[in-house]
Design a protein around this motif. Structure first.
Motif, PDB file in Angstrom:
ATOM      1  N   THR A  52     -27.542   1.362  36.190  1.00 51.26           N
ATOM      2  CA  THR A  52     -28.667   1.202  35.261  1.00 51.26           C
ATOM      3  C   THR A  52     -28.248   1.509  33.834  1.00 51.26           C
ATOM      4  O   THR A  52     -29.048   1.320  32.913  1.00 51.26           O
ATOM      5  N   ILE A  98     -29.125  -0.828  30.995  1.00 52.92           N
ATOM      6  CA  ILE A  98     -30.541  -0.849  30.611  1.00 52.92           C
ATOM      7  C   ILE A  98     -30.773   0.073  29.438  1.00 52.92           C
ATOM      8  O   ILE A  98     -31.348  -0.309  28.404  1.00 52.92           O
ATOM      9  N   LYS A 117     -31.700  -9.555  28.305  1.00 50.08           N
ATOM     10  CA  LYS A 117     -31.735  -8.098  28.294  1.00 50.08           C
ATOM     11  C   LYS A 117     -33.055  -7.574  28.837  1.00 50.08           C
ATOM     12  O   LYS A 117     -33.085  -6.585  29.581  1.00 50.08           O
ATOM     13  N   ILE A 156     -33.621  -5.165  32.050  1.00 48.49           N
ATOM     14  CA  ILE A 156     -34.367  -3.907  31.936  1.00 48.49           C
ATOM     15  C   ILE A 156     -35.461  -3.835  33.009  1.00 48.49           C
ATOM     16  O   ILE A 156     -35.603  -2.835  33.717  1.00 48.49           O
ATOM     17  N   GLY A 164     -33.972  -3.669  36.505  1.00 50.08           N
ATOM     18  CA  GLY A 164     -33.317  -2.376  36.672  1.00 50.08           C
ATOM     19  C   GLY A 164     -34.314  -1.259  36.927  1.00 50.08           C
ATOM     20  O   GLY A 164     -34.103  -0.402  37.794  1.00 50.08           O
ATOM     21  N   ASN A 209     -28.316  -7.274  35.695  1.00 50.78           N
ATOM     22  CA  ASN A 209     -27.122  -7.250  34.849  1.00 50.78           C
ATOM     23  C   ASN A 209     -26.426  -8.611  34.810  1.00 50.78           C
ATOM     24  O   ASN A 209     -25.952  -9.064  33.758  1.00 50.78           O
ATOM     25  N   ASN A 254     -28.318 -11.087  32.684  1.00 46.95           N
ATOM     26  CA  ASN A 254     -28.120 -10.770  31.268  1.00 46.95           C
ATOM     27  C   ASN A 254     -26.776 -11.292  30.780  1.00 46.95           C
ATOM     28  O   ASN A 254     -26.668 -11.851  29.688  1.00 46.95           O
TER      29      ASN A 254
END
Length: 302
Positions: free
Chosen positions: A105, A108, A126, A130, A133, A276, A279
């Motif tokens: 995490t 994040i 992103k 977040i 996560g 992730n 992203n």
């Protein structure tokens, strides 16, 4: 010095990273059976100086490591020191696979802090990372059940600390070399841990010394492997390979300590890693669009 892109070479360096990080997690679990965490961290930092000295000598000596941002180095490394303490302590409380899953995490918290203090934009990728996560952590920790393990909260606090530390590193890299950042990390952390170590010191056995040497070597050279992997391939290739740490550490925990990850941990880790990965893909697409919009180079005027 330019490097020819090579996914096989990147994979080879990442194999080194994964192996060293896996060994460090197991050695950390074993070392904390005999040694307190302050002692472990202090010896690791002191050994780090010995491992770093050849690079310092090659770069021109200690005169090349001066800094005008000492307060930022101190702040970053005190936070990082606390996060490392939490990471090693969490290894003694919950399965090592769960520690690593929660550790992922970190991006994040880095994204949130970079947007808040470094002026970076929160892109859709992103934001997706977040949200997924946070959901993933909630599934792993399961606060609604009222049975939260303190080790989970410590691991989560360590991940937040690593995220804060990473955001501060991003700021420091604007003016500081990587070698200077590592050097001041060792200076600040060895100084911060000196008094607690002296207070809690117990003389390690030969086995304990061996574990601390292993942890110091793995902690130093794992990042060397990661840096070289980044030289041979983009982050979108390298970082997903790092996700293998979750199943690998879970397997090690199962084989060595008979630890089993429940379905909630597996699902939560999957959401964290998916966020992730999305992203990374979004960042790669944005970089490609930016490159396409860039005007062609103008001819050189003689």
């Amino acid at each position: 010095m330019s490097t020819t892109p090579s996914k096989p070479m990147a994979a080879l360096w990442m194999a080194g990273w994964l192996s060293l990080m896996l060994v460090m997690a197991v050695a950390g679990r074993e070392a904390t059976r005999e040694l307190n965490v302050f002692e472990l961290m202090e010896v690791r930092s002191l050994l780090g100086f010995l491992l770093l000295y050849p690079l310092i000598h090659r770069s021109g000596g200690f005169s090349a490591l001066g800094t005008s941002r000492l307060p930022q180095h101190i702040a970053r490394n005190l936070i990082h020191y606390g996060a490392q303490l939490g990471w090693f302590f969490a290894l003694t409380l919950i399965p090592i696979g769960q520690v690593v899953a929660i550790e992922f995490t970190m991006p994040i918290w880095t994204a949130i802090l970079a947007a808040s203090f470094l002026g970076e934009h929160l892109t859709l990728g992103k934001l997706t990372a977040i949200v997924l996560g946070i959901i993933g952590v909630a599934i792993i920790v399961r606060p609604a059940t009222g049975e939260i393990n303190p080790g989970q909260l410590i691991a989560l606090g360590a991940a937040v600390g690593f995220g804060v530390s990473m955001a501060l590193v991003k700021s420091l890299t604007r003016t500081e070399s990587a070698l200077a950042i590592i050097f001041w990390m060792l200076v600040v952390q060895s100084t911060a841990g000196l008094l607690p170590t002296l207070y809690t010191w117990t003389w390690p056995s030969a086995y304990g010394w061996g574990l601390m040497v292993v942890i110091a070597i793995c902690g130093t050279y794992s990042h060397y492997c990661l840096a070289n992997a980044m030289r041979y391939a983009d982050a979108t290739v390298v970082v997903p390979m790092d996700f293998l740490r979750v199943p690998l550490t879970a397997t090690a925990g199962w084989l060595l300590y008979a630890e089993r990850l429940d379905a909630f941990t597996v699902l939560g880790a999957g959401l964290i890693l998916t966020g992730n990965l999305l992203n990374l893909k979004a960042s790669e697409a944005a970089a490609s669009r930016s490159a396409l919009k860039r005007p062609a180079d103008q001819p050189v005027k003689l």
